[in-house]
Design a protein around this motif. Sequence first.
Motif, mmCIF file in Angstrom:
data_model
loop_
_atom_site.group_PDB
_atom_site.id
_atom_site.type_symbol
_atom_site.label_atom_id
_atom_site.label_comp_id
_atom_site.label_asym_id
_atom_site.label_seq_id
_atom_site.Cartn_x
_atom_site.Cartn_y
_atom_site.Cartn_z
ATOM 1 N N ASN A 1 0.927 -1.226 0.121
ATOM 2 C CA ASN A 1 -0.169 0.150 -0.027
ATOM 3 C C ASN A 1 0.810 1.268 -0.213
ATOM 4 O OD1 ASN A 1 -2.451 -1.452 0.295
ATOM 5 N ND2 ASN A 1 -2.483 -1.285 2.438
ATOM 6 N N MET A 2 0.105 2.429 -0.378
ATOM 7 C CA MET A 2 0.854 3.836 -0.159
ATOM 8 C C MET A 2 -0.073 4.059 1.224
ATOM 9 S SD MET A 2 3.197 5.847 -0.948
ATOM 10 C CE MET A 2 3.564 5.608 -2.521
ATOM 11 N N ASP A 3 0.690 4.652 2.199
ATOM 12 C CA ASP A 3 -0.139 5.172 3.410
ATOM 13 C C ASP A 3 -0.270 6.553 3.333
ATOM 14 O OD1 ASP A 3 -0.099 2.539 4.179
ATOM 15 O OD2 ASP A 3 1.516 2.615 5.722
ATOM 16 N N LEU A 4 -1.580 7.017 3.402
ATOM 17 C CA LEU A 4 -1.357 8.633 3.366
ATOM 18 C C LEU A 4 -1.920 8.966 4.834
ATOM 19 C CD1 LEU A 4 -3.586 9.098 0.210
ATOM 20 C CD2 LEU A 4 -1.194 9.316 0.601
ATOM 21 N N SER B 1 2.940 11.041 2.808
ATOM 22 C CA SER B 1 2.591 9.805 2.276
ATOM 23 C C SER B 1 4.025 8.966 2.801
ATOM 24 C CB SER B 1 2.651 9.799 0.431
ATOM 25 O OG SER B 1 3.894 10.466 0.177
ATOM 26 N N PHE C 1 2.001 5.339 -7.560
ATOM 27 C CA PHE C 1 2.130 4.686 -6.375
ATOM 28 C C PHE C 1 2.764 3.299 -6.471
ATOM 29 C CE2 PHE C 1 -1.393 7.280 -3.755
ATOM 30 C CZ PHE C 1 -0.637 8.185 -3.773
ATOM 31 N N CYS D 1 6.329 2.205 -5.070
ATOM 32 C CA CYS D 1 5.969 0.860 -3.980
ATOM 33 C C CYS D 1 7.236 0.011 -4.407
ATOM 34 C CB CYS D 1 4.592 0.471 -3.777
ATOM 35 S SG CYS D 1 3.796 1.357 -2.910
ATOM 36 N N CYS E 1 -4.401 1.702 -0.882
ATOM 37 C CA CYS E 1 -3.821 2.927 -0.059
ATOM 38 C C CYS E 1 -4.687 2.653 1.232
ATOM 39 C CB CYS E 1 -4.617 4.102 -0.861
ATOM 40 S SG CYS E 1 -3.745 4.736 -2.388
#
Length: 322
Positions: A20-23, A44, A79, A83, A106
């Motif tokens: 995932n991409m974490d916000l 991010s 993204f 990653c 995400c």
Amino acid sequence: MKAQVAPMAKDGIVVFGSVNMDLVARVKSIARPGETVLSRRADSFFGGKGANQAVAAARIGRGGEVRVAMVAAVGRDPFGQACRDNLLNNGVDIGAVQLTDEPTGCAFITVDEHGENAITVASGANMALKATDLPEDLLSRAAVLVLQMEVPIAESLEAARRAGTSGATVIWNFAPVPPLSSAAEMISLLRATNVLVVNEHEAIAVAQMLGWNDGSDFLKAGAEISQRFGPVCIVTAGARGAVAIDRDGGQLQARARPITPVDTTGAGDTFVGVLANGIAERLAIGEAMERACLAASQACLASGAQNGMPYREKLDDLLRQG
């Protein structure tokens, strides 16, 4: 107490799971239902339980002989590329990270002033991952297969069964707690697992899914899981460290180091990744847990799931200091 470990010739870790991409937004307090809270900014960070665990294992593996590979799915989007690059830069083999037409997963994370967090995950490409994406030649070299609950359960179960046939040790992190369709599905999961890692709440959730009456004592729940189905059950308990319980009722405890947390996101994943490395290196379970607890505490000292994950040299220095 011993977890089942693979033959010495197998020296790798394969992580089958999420990217995932974490916000992340920092807030004074986490919003309650119907409430809006303000944050100055959103940052991010790289995340996903699978990717976090792979990075944690790879950072500890540097300086050792354990290799880490990731089996995952990401989108054909910025993204996804970022990653993949992050995994590669951390020493993780990305040859089995698939590109899909689904968007990269995400996670939307709020972190309060005490370092506690609330997380919502948009799964995206993670739900496109298949057991067939795990190459046989990669699995044949694996001492350990690591699984979590952010990709399709049926695919993870098939990967676990294949790993059992190949002689790899299966570590299953039962997080986040999923809406399993039946107790039979839960039992299948447990029977395919050598080491089950749960926190206090997850241990109780497993007990409740299986219809056990006492759903308040996490150590009792962990003991029941191990005695009925066989895996070593490791229950993590934050500042209280972790406890391993085997099917004979034996217990080992590893302490946690006192810290003032900045962000607890990724601490559990750090524990799992470092534990996997210890098992792949054939450490005794108590020693592997001690390293994992120390690494997890260090991960809480920086924002984001991966930024605080220690490298082997630092962790070894801290262990020598006692």
